[in-house]
Design a protein around this motif. Structure first.
Motif, mmCIF file in Angstrom:
data_model
loop_
_atom_site.group_PDB
_atom_site.id
_atom_site.type_symbol
_atom_site.label_atom_id
_atom_site.label_comp_id
_atom_site.label_asym_id
_atom_site.label_seq_id
_atom_site.Cartn_x
_atom_site.Cartn_y
_atom_site.Cartn_z
ATOM 1 N N THR A 293 33.487 11.544 -57.513
ATOM 2 C CA THR A 293 34.650 12.672 -57.398
ATOM 3 C C THR A 293 34.785 14.209 -58.329
ATOM 4 O O THR A 293 35.056 14.368 -57.737
ATOM 5 C CB THR A 293 36.285 12.090 -57.069
ATOM 6 N N GLU A 296 32.109 16.574 -57.770
ATOM 7 C CA GLU A 296 31.998 16.937 -56.287
ATOM 8 C C GLU A 296 33.299 18.494 -56.712
ATOM 9 O O GLU A 296 33.089 19.362 -56.474
ATOM 10 C CB GLU A 296 32.751 16.124 -55.071
ATOM 11 N N SER A 403 40.833 4.161 -54.020
ATOM 12 C CA SER A 403 40.227 5.188 -54.451
ATOM 13 C C SER A 403 39.850 6.125 -55.941
ATOM 14 O O SER A 403 39.589 4.830 -56.934
ATOM 15 C CB SER A 403 41.551 6.491 -54.416
ATOM 16 N N ILE A 423 39.932 15.117 -55.832
ATOM 17 C CA ILE A 423 39.056 14.123 -54.815
ATOM 18 C C ILE A 423 39.427 12.484 -54.525
ATOM 19 O O ILE A 423 39.574 12.751 -56.016
ATOM 20 C CB ILE A 423 37.749 14.840 -54.636
ATOM 21 N N LEU A 427 32.076 11.014 -51.628
ATOM 22 C CA LEU A 427 30.639 10.712 -50.786
ATOM 23 C C LEU A 427 29.902 9.603 -51.171
ATOM 24 O O LEU A 427 29.409 9.485 -52.535
ATOM 25 C CB LEU A 427 29.812 11.994 -50.855
ATOM 26 N N SER A 429 32.168 6.789 -50.343
ATOM 27 C CA SER A 429 32.781 6.041 -50.007
ATOM 28 C C SER A 429 32.843 5.369 -48.724
ATOM 29 O O SER A 429 32.503 6.645 -47.697
ATOM 30 C CB SER A 429 34.148 6.031 -50.517
ATOM 31 N N LYS A 431 35.177 5.661 -46.787
ATOM 32 C CA LYS A 431 36.163 6.151 -46.261
ATOM 33 C C LYS A 431 35.597 7.151 -45.886
ATOM 34 O O LYS A 431 36.666 8.544 -45.805
ATOM 35 C CB LYS A 431 37.331 6.213 -46.888
ATOM 36 N N ARG A 432 34.052 8.179 -46.369
ATOM 37 C CA ARG A 432 34.111 9.377 -45.973
ATOM 38 C C ARG A 432 33.107 9.066 -44.347
ATOM 39 O O ARG A 432 32.014 7.798 -44.602
ATOM 40 C CB ARG A 432 33.192 9.471 -47.702
ATOM 41 N N LYS A 433 33.203 10.132 -43.707
ATOM 42 C CA LYS A 433 32.505 9.727 -42.459
ATOM 43 C C LYS A 433 31.175 9.995 -42.270
ATOM 44 O O LYS A 433 30.391 10.120 -41.869
ATOM 45 C CB LYS A 433 32.966 10.371 -41.070
ATOM 46 N N GLU A 434 31.073 10.681 -43.402
ATOM 47 C CA GLU A 434 29.290 11.560 -43.788
ATOM 48 C C GLU A 434 28.941 10.209 -44.342
ATOM 49 O O GLU A 434 27.350 10.848 -44.379
ATOM 50 C CB GLU A 434 29.642 12.463 -44.803
ATOM 51 N N THR A 435 29.235 9.169 -44.590
ATOM 52 C CA THR A 435 28.140 7.981 -45.990
ATOM 53 C C THR A 435 26.855 7.807 -45.486
ATOM 54 O O THR A 435 26.351 7.769 -46.203
ATOM 55 C CB THR A 435 29.233 7.014 -46.465
#
Length: 486
Positions: A293, A296, A403, A423, A427, A429, A431-435
């Motif tokens: 994080t 990022e 977290s 953050i 990316l 995780s 919990k990140r929809k992009e993962t």
């Protein structure tokens, strides 16, 4: 007074040992998310192996036959990305090393830290050899089940049990988890598996010395492979008749708890299931997990500096609020001596992103990187200060949050303070929809380092097949061998 005689009466295996074996032999994985993540982690791990073979000369020197002229062992493990066919021990070591060496494979956090895909070194080597020998047909469903269970054993131990507090390295968990699932793959009885697991617990565990200043170095990249090799050796010794040690953990004076764990016992906040694979952290970006994080956030800071017409030379200081784990593992000042040293320094990672104006990548840690000896980067590193925020540490350990927060505040030379950028979940995780899409793209990028577009397409078609679980492991691994020229 003379000491009393030791109690030499028969003892059942320690409960922890029995619970591990019972889980491996009895638990039925029903979670769809677990199976999806297992397939993704395996593909990601094989991609990481390709990345190491292509980008790390030091790693390449570790893999292959121990002695010249033994590159091909009939019936041996076909090491992905190479022409090597290796014995079961060197194959386990090399596969574990290739997955782990550049610190780009998945991770799991808790009171202890680790990388569950390390276990694939043992799982893949043993399974491929069993399959090629005709001794046993191992399908990809079996591979994924072994993967899920190894991840779970390692992860559940990591949640509340800290080896680092007593100076031991977390690859203990790799050795134990791999021993358990390899025993199952080899067809050992449940009692034999318990015996093997007991040996894993007493097997002379490595110190964390090689992960910390001033000794951080490349051994941290091959420690997981070493644990895989030991696990396979232990399981085969038991298969050949070696008995177990029933109180390997609890024996007064001589057991693991008293000798190495300061008399403490293990704590398990969750039963073994498939929770860990469902909550695994993928590394989309190439940074030590506790800094993901931070890099990022640093990229957002870089973009803000550009908008203001400023450069890194205008920075007076960078303050980072972080977790206790980051303070212990990646908080360094002074010279950095090798790639393994650099990839475990948050100040270096953040500074690279700020100077580069782009995300840090594998090449940036290498000795030939323009940043490795850069005075500008070294000067910027000296302006970066980490401090633990207890609230961040609490949320890091909270099983309902988990977290890995980093928060950056930049002060410029003119006194201007850029608003803090925080953050919580990187990316990669869950919990990140992009993962998941990003992990698959990462795998494609890595596979292209060695395979042609046709080869990459074949690998992905296999992975996406509805019959993937029925395919034998050797047929899948053959897709990851270097292609012969036309």
């Amino acid at each position: 007074m003379a000491p009393s005689a030791d109690d030499n009466s028969y003892k059942e295996f320690d409960e922890v040992i029995s619970n591990i074996a019972d889980y491996v032999y009895d638990y039925e994985v029903k979670s769809e998310k677990a199976w999806i993540n297992a397939r993704t982690t395996l593909l990601d791990a094989l991609g990481c192996a390709y990345e190491c073979l292509t980008l790390s000369e030091a790693c390449c020197k570790l893999v292959g036959p121990v002695y010249p002229g033994t590159a091909t062992v009939p019936g041996g493990f076909k090491l992905p990305g190479t022409r090597y066919q290796l014995d079961i021990f060197k194959g386990s070591f090399d596969m574990g090393v290739l997955i782990r060496y550049l610190d780009h494979n998945d991770a799991f956090f808790g009171a202890e830290w680790g990388h569950p895909s390390d276990n694939l070194g043992a799982i893949l080597a043993v399974s491929d050899i069993l399959n090629r020998s005709g001794e046993k047909t191992i399908t990809m469903h079996t591979i994924l089940e072994a993967l899920i269970k190894a991840y779970e054993i390692q992860g559940v131990f990591q949640i509340r049990n800290s080896y680092n507090k007593v100076g031991l390295d977390h690859v203990i968990n790799v050795k134990v988890a791999s021993t358990a699932v390899v025993s199952w793959l080899l067809g050992l009885t449940r009692e034999q598996a318990k015996a093997a697991i007991s040996h894993a617990w007493i097997d002379g565990h490595p110190l964390r010395t090689y992960r910390h200043a001033p000794n951080a170095g490349p051994r941290k990249g091959w420690a997981g492979g070493d644990a895989c090799m030991r696990a396979v050796h232990i399981a085969l010794q038991v298969k050949n008749g070696q008995p177990g040690l029933s109180t390997a953990l609890t024996a007064p004076r001589w057991g693991f708890y008293d000798v190495l764990f300061k008399g403490n016992t293990f704590e398990f906040p969750l039963p073994f299931s498939s929770w860990c694979i469902e909550n695994i952290l993928f590394k989309v970006n190439c940074a030590e997990g506790h800094a993901l994080t931070a890099v990022e956030a640093a990229l957002q800071v870089s973009e803000e500096l550009t908008r203001r017409g400023k450069t890194v030379d205008d920075i007076r200081k960078v303050d980072i609020r972080t977790q206790e784990a980051a303070m212990d593992i990646i908080n360094k000042q002074g010279p950095l001596h090798n790639p393994a040293d650099r990839d475990h320094c948050m100040q270096y990672m953040v500074a690279v992103v700020l100077v580069k104006g782009a995300m840090v990548d594998t090449a940036d840690y290498q000795d030939n990187s323009p940043y490795a000896q850069s005075k500008q980067l070294s000067d910027l590193r000296a302006k970066i200060e980490l401090r633990e925020d207890p609230a961040i540490t609490r949320e890091y350990h909270d099983l309902n949050i988990r977290s890995a927060t980093n928060a950056l505040t930049v002060t410029l030379n003119d006194g201007t303070v850029i608003d803090e950028i925080a953050i919580d979940f990187p990316l990669g995780s869950p919990k990140r929809k992009e993962t998941l899409p990003l992990v698959l793209e990462k795998a494609k990028t890595n596979l292209r380092l060695i395979l042609s577009e046709i080869g990459v397409r074949r690998a992905f078609e296999c992975w996406e097949s509805k019959d993937f679980g029925k395919i034998n492991v050797s047929s899948v691994l053959d897709l990851f061998q270097p292609e012969l020229p036309n």
